[in-house]
Motif scaffolding. Structure first.
Motif, PDB file in Angstrom:
ATOM      1  N   ASP A  93       0.836  -1.195   0.000  1.00 51.61           N
ATOM      2  CA  ASP A  93       0.000   0.000   0.000  1.00 51.61           C
ATOM      3  C   ASP A  93       0.876   1.251   0.000  1.00 51.61           C
ATOM      4  O   ASP A  93       1.959   1.269   0.573  1.00 51.61           O
ATOM      5  N   ARG A  94       0.434   2.265  -0.709  1.00 50.12           N
ATOM      6  CA  ARG A  94       1.114   3.544  -0.911  1.00 50.12           C
ATOM      7  C   ARG A  94       2.220   3.465  -1.952  1.00 50.12           C
ATOM      8  O   ARG A  94       2.832   4.485  -2.266  1.00 50.12           O
ATOM      9  N   ILE A  95       2.494   2.256  -2.476  1.00 51.00           N
ATOM     10  CA  ILE A  95       3.526   2.135  -3.511  1.00 51.00           C
ATOM     11  C   ILE A  95       2.924   1.653  -4.816  1.00 51.00           C
ATOM     12  O   ILE A  95       2.993   2.325  -5.831  1.00 51.00           O
ATOM     13  N   GLY A  96       2.315   0.473  -4.830  1.00 46.66           N
ATOM     14  CA  GLY A  96       1.762  -0.053  -6.065  1.00 46.66           C
ATOM     15  C   GLY A  96       1.790  -1.556  -6.081  1.00 46.66           C
ATOM     16  O   GLY A  96       1.839  -2.202  -5.026  1.00 46.66           O
ATOM     17  N   ALA A  97       1.780  -2.153  -7.272  1.00 43.99           N
ATOM     18  CA  ALA A  97       1.754  -3.606  -7.406  1.00 43.99           C
ATOM     19  C   ALA A  97       2.455  -4.025  -8.674  1.00 43.99           C
ATOM     20  O   ALA A  97       2.465  -3.300  -9.676  1.00 43.99           O
ATOM     21  N   ILE A  98       3.083  -5.201  -8.621  1.00 47.14           N
ATOM     22  CA  ILE A  98       3.636  -5.814  -9.833  1.00 47.14           C
ATOM     23  C   ILE A  98       3.035  -7.203  -9.980  1.00 47.14           C
ATOM     24  O   ILE A  98       2.844  -7.920  -9.000  1.00 47.14           O
ATOM     25  N   ARG A  99       2.760  -7.568 -11.229  1.00 46.06           N
ATOM     26  CA  ARG A  99       2.214  -8.890 -11.541  1.00 46.06           C
ATOM     27  C   ARG A  99       3.250  -9.665 -12.354  1.00 46.06           C
ATOM     28  O   ARG A  99       3.840  -9.127 -13.289  1.00 46.06           O
ATOM     29  N   LEU A 100       3.443 -10.925 -11.993  1.00 49.62           N
ATOM     30  CA  LEU A 100       4.510 -11.731 -12.566  1.00 49.62           C
ATOM     31  C   LEU A 100       3.964 -13.108 -12.931  1.00 49.62           C
ATOM     32  O   LEU A 100       3.127 -13.653 -12.221  1.00 49.62           O
ATOM     33  N   ASP A 101       4.471 -13.662 -14.017  1.00 50.58           N
ATOM     34  CA  ASP A 101       4.065 -14.997 -14.451  1.00 50.58           C
ATOM     35  C   ASP A 101       5.207 -15.979 -14.214  1.00 50.58           C
ATOM     36  O   ASP A 101       6.349 -15.722 -14.644  1.00 50.58           O
ATOM     37  N   VAL A 102       4.920 -17.092 -13.533  1.00 44.44           N
ATOM     38  CA  VAL A 102       5.911 -18.147 -13.335  1.00 44.44           C
ATOM     39  C   VAL A 102       5.865 -19.064 -14.555  1.00 44.44           C
ATOM     40  O   VAL A 102       4.805 -19.590 -14.902  1.00 44.44           O
ATOM     41  N   ARG A 103       7.008 -19.253 -15.193  1.00 38.96           N
ATOM     42  CA  ARG A 103       7.039 -20.002 -16.445  1.00 38.96           C
ATOM     43  C   ARG A 103       8.344 -20.782 -16.593  1.00 38.96           C
ATOM     44  O   ARG A 103       9.385 -20.399 -16.060  1.00 38.96           O
ATOM     45  N   TYR A 104       8.258 -21.889 -17.364  1.00 36.86           N
ATOM     46  CA  TYR A 104       9.475 -22.468 -17.911  1.00 36.86           C
ATOM     47  C   TYR A 104       9.899 -21.586 -19.066  1.00 36.86           C
ATOM     48  O   TYR A 104       9.087 -21.299 -19.960  1.00 36.86           O
ATOM     49  N   CYS A 105      11.114 -21.135 -19.076  1.00 31.30           N
ATOM     50  CA  CYS A 105      11.527 -20.135 -20.063  1.00 31.30           C
ATOM     51  C   CYS A 105      12.475 -20.675 -21.130  1.00 31.30           C
ATOM     52  O   CYS A 105      12.758 -19.984 -22.115  1.00 31.30           O
ATOM     53  N   SER A 106      12.999 -21.862 -20.957  1.00 30.14           N
ATOM     54  CA  SER A 106      13.957 -22.380 -21.931  1.00 30.14           C
ATOM     55  C   SER A 106      13.259 -22.914 -23.163  1.00 30.14           C
ATOM     56  O   SER A 106      12.072 -23.197 -23.143  1.00 30.14           O
TER      57      SER A 106
END
Length: 342
Positions: free
Chosen positions: A329-342
Protein backbone atom coordinates in the motif's frame (compact mmCIF):
# COMPACT_ATOMS: atom_id res chain seq x y z
CA UNK A 1 -3.13 4.09 20.56
CA UNK A 2 -0.16 5.21 18.44
CA UNK A 3 -0.43 6.47 14.87
CA UNK A 4 1.11 3.18 13.68
CA UNK A 5 -1.49 1.18 15.63
CA UNK A 6 -4.27 3.33 14.19
CA UNK A 7 -3.06 2.85 10.62
CA UNK A 8 -2.63 -0.89 11.10
CA UNK A 9 -6.16 -1.08 12.50
CA UNK A 10 -7.47 0.86 9.51
CA UNK A 11 -5.67 -1.44 7.07
CA UNK A 12 -7.08 -4.54 8.75
CA UNK A 13 -10.59 -3.10 8.99
CA UNK A 14 -10.54 -2.07 5.33
CA UNK A 15 -9.28 -5.51 4.28
CA UNK A 16 -12.07 -7.21 6.20
CA UNK A 17 -14.60 -4.97 4.49
CA UNK A 18 -13.10 -5.48 1.04
CA UNK A 19 -11.98 -1.86 0.93
CA UNK A 20 -8.20 -2.32 1.03
CA UNK A 21 -7.82 -0.64 -2.36
CA UNK A 22 -8.94 2.62 -0.79
CA UNK A 23 -5.90 2.62 1.48
CA UNK A 24 -3.41 1.33 -1.06
CA UNK A 25 -1.49 3.24 -3.69
CA UNK A 26 -2.79 3.55 -7.22
CA UNK A 27 -2.62 0.26 -9.08
CA UNK A 28 -3.61 1.93 -12.34
CA UNK A 29 -2.26 5.06 -13.89
CA UNK A 30 -5.70 6.69 -13.88
CA UNK A 31 -5.74 6.34 -10.10
CA UNK A 32 -2.39 8.10 -9.90
CA UNK A 33 -3.97 11.14 -11.54
CA UNK A 34 -6.89 10.99 -9.12
CA UNK A 35 -4.61 10.76 -6.12
CA UNK A 36 -2.39 13.59 -7.36
CA UNK A 37 -5.24 16.08 -6.94
CA UNK A 38 -5.13 15.97 -3.13
CA UNK A 39 -2.94 17.89 -0.69
CA UNK A 40 -0.01 15.56 -1.47
CA UNK A 41 -0.13 16.49 -5.16
CA UNK A 42 2.99 16.68 -7.24
CA UNK A 43 4.49 20.14 -7.64
CA UNK A 44 7.38 21.85 -9.36
CA UNK A 45 9.64 24.74 -8.49
CA UNK A 46 10.31 27.76 -10.68
CA UNK A 47 13.04 25.90 -12.58
CA UNK A 48 10.73 22.99 -13.35
CA UNK A 49 12.37 20.58 -10.91
CA UNK A 50 10.27 18.19 -8.85
CA UNK A 51 9.62 19.26 -5.29
CA UNK A 52 10.07 16.72 -2.52
CA UNK A 53 6.50 15.51 -2.19
CA UNK A 54 4.91 12.10 -2.85
CA UNK A 55 5.41 11.07 -6.46
CA UNK A 56 5.74 8.03 -8.69
CA UNK A 57 8.70 7.82 -11.05
CA UNK A 58 8.74 5.11 -13.72
CA UNK A 59 11.56 3.80 -15.88
CA UNK A 60 10.32 2.76 -19.31
CA UNK A 61 11.25 1.99 -22.90
CA UNK A 62 9.80 4.09 -25.71
CA UNK A 63 10.90 3.84 -29.35
CA UNK A 64 14.06 1.97 -28.36
CA UNK A 65 15.00 4.64 -25.81
CA UNK A 66 15.03 4.08 -22.05
CA UNK A 67 14.23 7.00 -19.79
CA UNK A 68 12.57 8.04 -16.55
CA UNK A 69 9.25 9.80 -16.32
CA UNK A 70 6.78 11.12 -13.80
CA UNK A 71 3.54 9.12 -13.79
CA UNK A 72 0.53 11.38 -14.25
CA UNK A 73 -2.82 9.84 -15.15
CA UNK A 74 -2.59 7.83 -18.36
CA UNK A 75 0.73 9.44 -19.32
CA UNK A 76 4.32 9.73 -18.24
CA UNK A 77 6.12 13.07 -18.36
CA UNK A 78 9.76 12.59 -19.34
CA UNK A 79 12.53 13.66 -16.98
CA UNK A 80 15.80 15.16 -18.19
CA UNK A 81 19.12 14.87 -16.39
CA UNK A 82 20.32 12.52 -13.69
CA UNK A 83 17.54 11.03 -11.56
CA UNK A 84 19.94 10.72 -8.63
CA UNK A 85 21.47 14.14 -9.21
CA UNK A 86 20.09 17.17 -11.03
CA UNK A 87 16.99 16.58 -13.14
CA UNK A 88 13.99 18.50 -14.41
CA UNK A 89 10.61 17.86 -15.97
CA UNK A 90 10.50 17.97 -19.77
CA UNK A 91 7.58 18.80 -22.07
CA UNK A 92 7.44 15.19 -23.37
CA UNK A 93 4.14 13.52 -22.52
CA UNK A 94 3.81 9.90 -23.62
CA UNK A 95 0.73 7.70 -23.32
CA UNK A 96 1.21 4.81 -20.93
CA UNK A 97 -0.16 2.46 -23.58
CA UNK A 98 2.81 3.32 -25.80
CA UNK A 99 5.60 2.53 -23.32
CA UNK A 100 6.95 -0.64 -21.74
CA UNK A 101 7.56 -0.38 -18.01
CA UNK A 102 10.96 -1.62 -16.90
CA UNK A 103 12.49 -2.35 -13.51
CA UNK A 104 12.69 1.14 -11.96
CA UNK A 105 16.45 0.87 -11.25
CA UNK A 106 19.44 -1.13 -12.50
CA UNK A 107 21.34 -1.68 -9.25
CA UNK A 108 24.94 -2.74 -9.00
CA UNK A 109 24.23 -4.23 -5.58
CA UNK A 110 21.08 -5.86 -4.19
CA UNK A 111 21.41 -6.68 -0.50
CA UNK A 112 18.73 -8.62 1.35
CA UNK A 113 17.94 -9.31 4.99
CA UNK A 114 16.75 -12.76 6.00
CA UNK A 115 14.59 -13.60 9.04
CA UNK A 116 13.95 -9.93 9.79
CA UNK A 117 10.41 -10.15 11.14
CA UNK A 118 9.11 -11.28 14.51
CA UNK A 119 6.32 -13.28 12.88
CA UNK A 120 8.78 -15.10 10.62
CA UNK A 121 11.10 -15.91 13.52
CA UNK A 122 8.23 -17.33 15.55
CA UNK A 123 6.46 -19.35 12.86
CA UNK A 124 9.33 -20.49 10.67
CA UNK A 125 12.26 -20.75 13.08
CA UNK A 126 10.40 -21.70 16.23
CA UNK A 127 11.78 -18.89 18.39
CA UNK A 128 9.80 -17.94 21.49
CA UNK A 129 8.61 -14.57 20.24
CA UNK A 130 5.12 -13.18 20.78
CA UNK A 131 5.52 -10.04 18.70
CA UNK A 132 7.39 -6.80 18.39
CA UNK A 133 8.64 -5.59 21.75
CA UNK A 134 8.42 -9.01 23.39
CA UNK A 135 12.17 -9.40 22.99
CA UNK A 136 14.39 -6.37 22.28
CA UNK A 137 15.99 -6.53 18.85
CA UNK A 138 19.38 -6.20 20.57
CA UNK A 139 18.81 -9.58 22.25
CA UNK A 140 17.91 -11.42 19.05
CA UNK A 141 20.31 -12.96 16.61
CA UNK A 142 20.82 -10.33 13.87
CA UNK A 143 19.07 -10.94 10.55
CA UNK A 144 21.10 -12.75 7.91
CA UNK A 145 22.57 -10.50 5.20
CA UNK A 146 22.86 -11.84 1.65
CA UNK A 147 23.55 -10.48 -1.82
CA UNK A 148 21.54 -11.04 -4.98
CA UNK A 149 23.12 -10.66 -8.41
CA UNK A 150 22.25 -7.57 -10.46
CA UNK A 151 21.51 -9.98 -13.31
CA UNK A 152 18.54 -11.30 -11.30
CA UNK A 153 16.57 -8.06 -11.80
CA UNK A 154 13.34 -8.20 -13.80
CA UNK A 155 10.52 -5.72 -14.32
CA UNK A 156 6.73 -5.45 -14.11
CA UNK A 157 4.94 -8.08 -16.17
CA UNK A 158 8.10 -10.11 -16.73
CA UNK A 159 8.31 -13.84 -16.25
CA UNK A 160 9.86 -15.48 -13.21
CA UNK A 161 11.74 -18.32 -14.88
CA UNK A 162 11.87 -21.79 -13.32
CA UNK A 163 15.49 -23.00 -13.43
CA UNK A 164 16.18 -25.89 -15.75
CA UNK A 165 15.96 -29.24 -14.00
CA UNK A 166 13.67 -27.97 -11.23
CA UNK A 167 9.91 -28.02 -10.86
CA UNK A 168 9.08 -24.62 -9.42
CA UNK A 169 10.23 -21.53 -7.55
CA UNK A 170 9.63 -20.10 -4.12
CA UNK A 171 10.02 -16.57 -2.79
CA UNK A 172 8.39 -13.74 -0.92
CA UNK A 173 6.92 -10.30 -1.44
CA UNK A 174 9.26 -7.67 -0.03
CA UNK A 175 9.70 -3.93 0.39
CA UNK A 176 12.68 -2.64 -1.58
CA UNK A 177 14.58 0.47 -0.48
CA UNK A 178 16.21 2.52 -3.28
CA UNK A 179 19.44 4.23 -2.19
CA UNK A 180 19.88 7.86 -3.30
CA UNK A 181 23.67 8.34 -3.13
CA UNK A 182 26.91 6.72 -2.07
CA UNK A 183 26.34 5.24 1.37
CA UNK A 184 28.81 3.70 3.79
CA UNK A 185 28.53 3.32 7.56
CA UNK A 186 25.29 5.30 7.66
CA UNK A 187 23.83 5.84 11.12
CA UNK A 188 20.23 4.95 11.88
CA UNK A 189 19.40 8.60 12.56
CA UNK A 190 20.83 9.66 9.19
CA UNK A 191 19.40 6.79 7.13
CA UNK A 192 16.48 8.80 5.76
CA UNK A 193 18.92 11.10 3.96
CA UNK A 194 20.15 8.14 1.90
CA UNK A 195 16.75 6.77 0.83
CA UNK A 196 15.50 7.90 -2.57
CA UNK A 197 12.27 5.93 -2.44
CA UNK A 198 10.66 2.51 -2.39
CA UNK A 199 9.37 -0.12 -4.77
CA UNK A 200 7.85 -3.60 -4.68
CA UNK A 201 10.07 -6.67 -4.97
CA UNK A 202 9.82 -10.43 -5.19
CA UNK A 203 12.77 -12.28 -3.65
CA UNK A 204 12.90 -15.42 -5.79
CA UNK A 205 14.41 -18.67 -4.58
CA UNK A 206 14.93 -22.18 -6.04
CA UNK A 207 14.48 -24.61 -3.12
CA UNK A 208 15.65 -27.70 -4.97
CA UNK A 209 18.93 -25.94 -5.80
CA UNK A 210 19.31 -24.72 -2.21
CA UNK A 211 19.91 -28.26 -1.01
CA UNK A 212 23.45 -27.98 -2.40
CA UNK A 213 23.99 -24.27 -3.09
CA UNK A 214 21.94 -21.64 -1.23
CA UNK A 215 23.60 -18.64 -2.90
CA UNK A 216 22.97 -20.01 -6.38
CA UNK A 217 19.36 -20.68 -5.44
CA UNK A 218 18.83 -16.95 -4.81
CA UNK A 219 20.55 -15.67 -7.93
CA UNK A 220 18.98 -16.99 -11.10
CA UNK A 221 17.98 -14.47 -13.78
CA UNK A 222 14.49 -13.01 -13.11
CA UNK A 223 14.73 -13.83 -9.38
CA UNK A 224 14.51 -10.18 -8.30
CA UNK A 225 11.56 -8.47 -10.02
CA UNK A 226 11.18 -4.80 -9.05
CA UNK A 227 8.45 -2.27 -9.80
CA UNK A 228 6.18 -0.89 -10.95
CA UNK A 229 7.88 2.45 -10.21
CA UNK A 230 9.72 4.31 -7.45
CA UNK A 231 7.45 5.85 -4.83
CA UNK A 232 9.03 8.83 -3.07
CA UNK A 233 7.84 11.03 -0.23
CA UNK A 234 7.22 8.10 2.14
CA UNK A 235 8.79 8.36 5.58
CA UNK A 236 10.84 5.32 6.58
CA UNK A 237 8.84 5.05 9.82
CA UNK A 238 5.45 4.97 8.04
CA UNK A 239 3.46 1.74 8.30
CA UNK A 240 3.00 -0.26 5.09
CA UNK A 241 1.21 -3.51 4.33
CA UNK A 242 3.05 -6.03 2.12
CA UNK A 243 0.97 -8.68 0.30
CA UNK A 244 1.60 -11.60 -2.05
CA UNK A 245 -1.29 -13.07 -4.02
CA UNK A 246 -0.97 -16.28 -6.02
CA UNK A 247 -3.50 -16.79 -8.80
CA UNK A 248 -5.64 -14.16 -7.09
CA UNK A 249 -5.62 -15.84 -3.67
CA UNK A 250 -4.00 -14.25 -0.65
CA UNK A 251 -0.82 -16.11 0.25
CA UNK A 252 1.38 -13.78 2.30
CA UNK A 253 0.62 -10.64 4.29
CA UNK A 254 2.52 -8.62 6.84
CA UNK A 255 3.12 -5.12 8.14
CA UNK A 256 6.36 -3.17 8.26
CA UNK A 257 6.02 -2.57 11.99
CA UNK A 258 6.85 -6.28 12.40
CA UNK A 259 10.43 -5.82 11.22
CA UNK A 260 13.03 -6.67 13.83
CA UNK A 261 15.33 -4.13 12.22
CA UNK A 262 13.22 -1.29 10.83
CA UNK A 263 14.06 0.39 7.56
CA UNK A 264 16.50 2.88 9.07
CA UNK A 265 18.26 0.16 11.07
CA UNK A 266 18.40 -2.03 7.97
CA UNK A 267 20.10 0.74 5.99
CA UNK A 268 22.58 1.20 8.82
CA UNK A 269 23.37 -2.52 9.07
CA UNK A 270 23.79 -3.04 5.34
CA UNK A 271 25.98 0.03 4.85
CA UNK A 272 28.20 -1.11 7.72
CA UNK A 273 29.11 -4.10 5.51
CA UNK A 274 28.78 -2.76 1.97
CA UNK A 275 29.36 0.60 0.33
CA UNK A 276 26.25 1.27 -1.73
CA UNK A 277 25.77 3.59 -4.70
CA UNK A 278 22.79 5.55 -6.00
CA UNK A 279 20.22 3.13 -7.38
CA UNK A 280 21.32 0.18 -5.25
CA UNK A 281 18.61 -1.81 -3.49
CA UNK A 282 18.03 -3.19 0.01
CA UNK A 283 15.37 -5.89 0.44
CA UNK A 284 14.21 -5.42 4.03
CA UNK A 285 12.89 -8.97 4.49
CA UNK A 286 9.81 -11.14 4.26
CA UNK A 287 6.80 -10.23 6.40
CA UNK A 288 4.44 -12.96 7.46
CA UNK A 289 5.51 -16.32 6.08
CA UNK A 290 4.76 -18.49 3.08
CA UNK A 291 1.20 -19.74 3.37
CA UNK A 292 0.62 -18.04 6.75
CA UNK A 293 -0.76 -14.61 7.63
CA UNK A 294 -1.37 -13.07 11.01
CA UNK A 295 -5.10 -12.76 11.13
CA UNK A 296 -6.98 -14.34 8.25
CA UNK A 297 -7.33 -17.39 6.06
CA UNK A 298 -4.79 -17.79 3.29
CA UNK A 299 -5.58 -19.28 -0.08
CA UNK A 300 -4.16 -22.75 -0.63
CA UNK A 301 -1.22 -23.00 -3.01
CA UNK A 302 -0.44 -26.71 -3.28
CA UNK A 303 3.14 -27.92 -2.95
CA UNK A 304 4.34 -30.81 -4.99
CA UNK A 305 7.48 -32.30 -3.41
CA UNK A 306 8.71 -33.09 0.05
CA UNK A 307 12.45 -32.58 0.29
CA UNK A 308 13.05 -32.71 4.02
CA UNK A 309 16.49 -31.10 3.79
CA UNK A 310 14.96 -27.86 2.57
CA UNK A 311 13.81 -25.44 5.27
CA UNK A 312 10.09 -24.90 5.65
CA UNK A 313 10.46 -21.33 4.38
CA UNK A 314 10.91 -22.76 0.88
CA UNK A 315 7.33 -23.99 0.65
CA UNK A 316 4.98 -23.94 -1.08
CA UNK A 317 6.55 -23.55 -4.50
CA UNK A 318 4.99 -21.76 -7.41
CA UNK A 319 4.61 -23.71 -10.60
CA UNK A 320 4.48 -23.10 -14.34
CA UNK A 321 1.32 -21.14 -15.12
CA UNK A 322 0.99 -19.45 -11.74
CA UNK A 323 0.53 -15.68 -11.57
CA UNK A 324 2.02 -13.75 -8.66
CA UNK A 325 1.09 -10.25 -7.54
CA UNK A 326 3.20 -8.29 -5.05
CA UNK A 327 1.46 -5.21 -3.68
CA UNK A 328 2.45 -2.67 -1.05
CA UNK A 329 0.00 0.00 0.00
CA UNK A 330 1.11 3.54 -0.91
CA UNK A 331 3.53 2.13 -3.51
CA UNK A 332 1.76 -0.05 -6.06
CA UNK A 333 1.75 -3.61 -7.41
CA UNK A 334 3.64 -5.81 -9.83
CA UNK A 335 2.21 -8.89 -11.54
CA UNK A 336 4.51 -11.73 -12.57
CA UNK A 337 4.06 -15.00 -14.45
CA UNK A 338 5.91 -18.15 -13.34
CA UNK A 339 7.04 -20.00 -16.44
CA UNK A 340 9.48 -22.47 -17.91
CA UNK A 341 11.53 -20.14 -20.06
CA UNK A 342 13.96 -22.38 -21.93
Amino acid sequence: MTNQDTRRCLLKTAAAAGLTALLRPPLSFAQVEADSSNKSSLSFDAAGALNQSPQFIARYEYRNNVEYGLVRGEAVIGLDGDLFGDYSVSDRSIAIADVRLLAPVTPKKIIGLGSNSYWHRKKMLGEDITGKGSIPASQLKPPAVFEKASASVAGPGDRVCIPEGTTGVSGSAELAVIISRRAGNVSTTDAGNYIFGYTCAFDGFAPQIAVNDFDKAKNYPTFCPLGPWIATGINHSDLMEVVLRVNGGLHQKGYTDDYILGIADAVSLVTSRYELEAGDVILVGALGSGGIAEDEEIADVPGFTDIEQIRAVAYPKYQHGDTLEVSIDRIGAIRLDVRYCS
